[in-house]
Write a protein that holds these residues in place. Structure first.
Motif, PDB file in Angstrom:
ATOM      1  N   CYS A 215       5.854  21.858 -32.363  1.00  0.00           N
ATOM      2  CA  CYS A 215       4.537  21.344 -32.747  1.00  0.00           C
ATOM      3  C   CYS A 215       4.681  19.974 -33.404  1.00  0.00           C
ATOM      4  N   PHE A 216       5.703  19.856 -34.252  1.00  0.00           N
ATOM      5  CA  PHE A 216       6.010  18.589 -34.928  1.00  0.00           C
ATOM      6  C   PHE A 216       6.260  17.506 -33.873  1.00  0.00           C
ATOM      7  N   SER A 217       7.124  17.826 -32.905  1.00  0.00           N
ATOM      8  CA  SER A 217       7.460  16.835 -31.888  1.00  0.00           C
ATOM      9  C   SER A 217       6.239  16.466 -31.047  1.00  0.00           C
ATOM     10  N   PHE A 218       5.406  17.455 -30.740  1.00  0.00           N
ATOM     11  CA  PHE A 218       4.168  17.160 -30.017  1.00  0.00           C
ATOM     12  C   PHE A 218       3.286  16.208 -30.824  1.00  0.00           C
ATOM     13  N   ALA A 219       3.233  16.436 -32.146  1.00  0.00           N
ATOM     14  CA  ALA A 219       2.391  15.581 -32.983  1.00  0.00           C
ATOM     15  C   ALA A 219       2.916  14.155 -32.999  1.00  0.00           C
ATOM     16  N   ILE A 220       4.240  14.017 -33.182  1.00  0.00           N
ATOM     17  CA  ILE A 220       4.816  12.670 -33.216  1.00  0.00           C
ATOM     18  C   ILE A 220       4.628  12.000 -31.856  1.00  0.00           C
ATOM     19  N   ALA A 221       4.863  12.760 -30.787  1.00  0.00           N
ATOM     20  CA  ALA A 221       4.695  12.198 -29.445  1.00  0.00           C
ATOM     21  C   ALA A 221       3.263  11.725 -29.235  1.00  0.00           C
ATOM     22  N   ALA A 222       2.300  12.531 -29.702  1.00  0.00           N
ATOM     23  CA  ALA A 222       0.898  12.149 -29.545  1.00  0.00           C
ATOM     24  C   ALA A 222       0.594  10.880 -30.325  1.00  0.00           C
ATOM     25  N   LEU A 223       1.169  10.779 -31.533  1.00  0.00           N
ATOM     26  CA  LEU A 223       0.919   9.592 -32.347  1.00  0.00           C
ATOM     27  C   LEU A 223       1.520   8.362 -31.683  1.00  0.00           C
TER      28      LEU A 223
END
Lengths: 149, 670
Positions: free
Chosen positions: B185-193
């Protein structure tokens, strides 16, 4: 209500809840924390009868007696000692001469009535607070620490 | 030799992780070949780390004490299962398990994320690569599990006896699957940002990963609680110990994330908040890892207190959280805020859910860190214990539990509170009735407990009310209603079941806290004692021999109210290698309640201190968590929310493929 007023009232509502929660947390923090004392510190800075605190030090050698379901022993920092009464089963690794922390309060005679004696998980473990106070008092011997395993 | 190969595999995986991270971050936008490389790199890391992990397991299983780790934490007479679990019953091995699960999740994204947009997937795997490299580096440079001893000792020094339990086989792997799962989830968030593409589709992709991690974290925490309850012999099931708090905080924030992602998916709102929660959940997992593994705290969970490890972990924590929130601060303002919505609506209720879960987490965070910070800054020695957490957490949970049943009933966008209240009136009445009956039966002196019981039943009945209302019981023929009931969508069922589980857990917590009773007494063989309607007779005390320990063995006959007699065994063990004693409490289960017998020390005349608890309805606490976890699995089996579900229908995808290959051939011919 206009859109702007609506937005403002929602934000105000959320802000109110957060503010109340913050007040709750900080009053609880000033009210519900317990302080750690060594026997000498207790002498220097006495605590009211019935006030909960944590008492730490070493279990004095040859001080532990059992009277029925009561355990009576002394906690010492090698300068002063405090009598402790505990009506529970002591942790498996409770030994004389080893570090211990007891939670509870003093009664009118200055005896510490423990509600909990903290269990150790390791043979050589001495609570950090106890190590610190012993070091401050110059009572700490390196060999007491042992290895990690 | 195998061990050296395992070590080499870890180093190789470390190098691959770095390449994966660097190439992924630089070329995520452009190149298909990079995207493919990053995918296979993630899968290769999993293969390498699995091999590395198995090489250590093998050394433990064959008792190869030339491996320093096996010498320190294993013993040739240990049963096989504990030889295997001993691999992660120590600092170095547990970090290796953490790495294994991290690369497992990366590989899962690579495999199941086939249908994610290529750029998003590459970025997610790049961020996973950074995390993987960080933890592999930590393992290689500070916590090497492959160190050898020369000459090899003949015998090991045994695993900490408290850990020689089936709990060690279950609790840490489950907990890590939860902790580390949130890294996705963390990586998805950073990727989205980084990519700037944050929309409802993103929320749909990230939600299954959230649910998977949450299910494991739920089970891991519940298992840890039950393990502590039966193994430590104190009869408690939750101590607000900093170590427990550090796994409870990610659970609370993860729960909030799971709910806010729904709002984002359905209403395209709460975007910035959801991203924030995704970062926060894993940050709290990392904080937990730091608190537990750095040696700041003293607990059965802290294996070694090597200051360099603590510092490296703190640096890891600081850099990853710092970098994540820096990116967040830079990119978040550029996100388009979602639409406004009415306070009385499903999304309004979910905002309340998030508000209370977040503030409750903040309360626990403050209580957990305050003594550490005070100690570091002023050397003051204080402790924040159960009274603080009971008060703050308890007060914050009350409004959440009151609102909860309304939430599931309210419609999206705008809802009619009065109509919903009418539908919930039955549940409220029933819960009130039960609370009043309990109040009358127990007398008026315990005032908070009936209120707690009311809240628990209110949540449990209220969650079921949704199912009953939707299947129109009482309004149409019974058979028709049943048909509708089982025809309801999985998402409605899983919501109802999870919330029902919350209610069940609350009921268990309240009842056992308010009405448990205990008796500490001294007994000789042949004597009896009464507690809560049970008569407990001390029958046998003798010495026995276990595989790697000696046993002081005690038997009791317990007579229940109905006259039936059952036997319970309680033991004290002394482990040979470490000469460390443990207590094995005897537990008898009656329905949902338990009778718990622990034996203390004997005095000179053989009089034994015995501590007996009656724990009414204690099993409901863990049964409730099973409902929650089961609901999570049910929601995952929902085709619409499955991990990495194709965005397009299969036919469409096939078409797209054809188009792609056409494009390729065109290119070729041109």
């Amino acid at each position: 209500m206009t859109r702007k007023q609506k937005r403002l009232s929602i934000i105000a509502g959320l802000g109110l809840v957060i503010a109340l929660a913050a007040i709750l947390i900080f009053t609880a923090l000033s009210d519900k924390i317990t302080f750690f004392y060594s026997p000498s510190e207790l002498q220097e800075d006495p605590i009211a009868v019935g006030q909960a605190f944590r008492l730490g030090g070493l279990v004095q050698e040859d001080s532990w007696v059992k009277e029925g379901e009561y355990n009576i022993f002394y906690i010492t920092d090698n300068a002063l000692a405090v009598k402790v009464i505990y009506k529970q089963i002591l942790p498996d690794l409770f030994r004389e001469g080893q570090g211990v922390i007891a939670e509870g309060s003093l009664d009118a005679e200055g005896v510490f009535i423990a509600t909990n004696v903290l269990a150790k998980h390791d043979e050589n473990y001495i609570p950090k607070e106890v190590v610190d106070t012993l070091k401050e008092r110059g009572e700490w011997k390196e060999d007491e620490q042992g290895d990690d395993y | 030799m195998l061990i050296e190969l395992g070590h080499f595999a870890l180093i190789l995986a470390f190098v691959i992780a770095i390449i994966q991270a660097v190439l992924g971050l630089i070329y995520w936008r452009s190149d298909v070949r990079i995207a493919n490389f990053v995918r296979s790199a993630a899968i290769w890391q999993f293969i390498l780390i699995s091999f590395s992990f198995m090489s250590v397991v093998y050394a433990f299983v064959v008792s190869d004490f030339s491996l320093s780790l096996a010498y320190q934490h294993s013993y040739s007479l240990q049963p096989l299962i504990y030889k295997i679990t001993a691999v992660w019953g120590n600092h170095e091995g547990s970090i290796l398990l953490w790495v294994l699960i991290l690369v497992l999740f990366s590989a899962a994204v690579a495999v199941f994320g086939r249908d994610l947009p290529r750029q998003l997937r590459t970025l997610v795997l790049a961020v996973q690569g950074i995390l993987g490299a960080a933890f592999m580096g930590f393992s290689i440079f500070t916590s090497n599990p492959f160190a050898r001893l020369d000459p090899a000792p003949f015998e090991g020094t045994d695993l900490n006896p408290i850990l020689q339990d089936i709990g060690l086989a279950i609790h840490p792997p489950l907990l890590y699957l939860g902790y580390v799962g949130f890294s996705v989830c963390f990586s998805f968030a950073i990727a989205a940002l980084i990519s700037g593409k944050i929309d409802a589709a993103w929320a749909r992709w990230v939600r299954p990963w959230t649910v998977v991690s949450w299910v494991f974290l739920t089970l891991g925490n519940a298992m840890g609680s039950y393990w502590a309850y039966y193994e430590l012999g104190w009869g408690g099931w939750w101590f607000w110990d900093p170590v427990e708090n550090s796994s409870f905080m990610p659970w609370l924030v993860g729960t909030a994330l799971m709910h806010s992602a729904i709002v984002m998916e359905k209403r395209n709102a709460l975007k910035i908040w959801t991203i924030f929660l995704a970062i926060m959940t894993f940050s709290l997992s990392l904080l937990g890892a730091f608190l537990v593994r750095s040696g700041i705290l003293t607990s059965v969970h802290t294996f070694a207190s090597d200051p360099t490890r603590g510092l490296v972990l703190l640096a890891l924590l600081g850099v990853s959280i710092g970098a994540a929130f820096t990116i967040f601060a830079i990119r978040a303002p550029s996100l388009r805020a979602g639409g406004l919505f009415a306070p009385i609506s499903r999304e309004g209720a979910l905002v309340l859910n998030n508000l209370f879960l977040a503030t409750a987490t903040a309360a626990i965070l403050v209580g957990t860190l305050y003594p550490l910070i005070l100690d570091a800054l002023m050397g003051a020695r204080i402790s924040v214990g159960a009274p603080f957490f009971d008060l703050t957490f308890g007060v914050l949970m009350v409004p959440l539990l009151i609102v909860l049943p309304f939430g599931a009933f309210l419609g999206w966008k705008r809802a009619d509170l009065i109509a919903v209240t009418q539908r919930l009136a039955g549940a409220a009445g029933l819960a009130l009735l039960i609370a009043i009956v309990i109040f009358m039966l127990t007398g008026a002196e315990i005032r908070l407990a009936p209120l707690g019981v009311f809240l628990g039943f209110w949540v449990a009945f209220g969650s079921m009310a949704d199912l009953i209302y939707r299947s129109k019981f009482g309004k149409i023929a019974l058979g028709e209603s049943l048909k509708r009931l089982f025809g309801l969508s999985k998402s409605i069922w899983s919501t109802a079941l999870a919330h029902f589980g919350v209610g069940v857990t609350v009921i268990g917590i309240v009842i056992v806290s308010a009405w448990e009773s205990e008796n500490i007494t001294t007994m000789k063989v042949g004597e009896s004692v009464d507690l809560a309607g049970y008569s407990i007779k001390f029958t046998v005390a003798d010495e026995r021999q276990g595989p790697n320990y000696t046993i002081s063995h005690f038997e009791f006959d317990v007579m229940a109210k109905n006259g039936k007699v059952r036997q319970v065994v309680s033991e004290k063990r002394v482990y040979m290698a470490s000469s460390m004693p443990t207590t094995e409490a005897g537990i008898l289960t009656y329905g949902f309640s338990q009778l718990y017998v622990a034996v203390g020390d004997a005095d000179e005349e053989g009089v034994q201190v015995v501590r007996i608890w009656h724990k009414p309805y204690i099993l409901l606490i863990w049964i409730g968590t099973l409902f929650m976890a089961g609901a999570g699995f049910l929601s995952l089996s929902n085709r619409k929310a499955r991990v990495g579900v194709p965005k397009q229908a299969k036919a469409k995808r096939a078409k797209a493929k054809v188009n792609k290959s056409k494009a390729k051939t065109n290119k070729g011919s041109a």
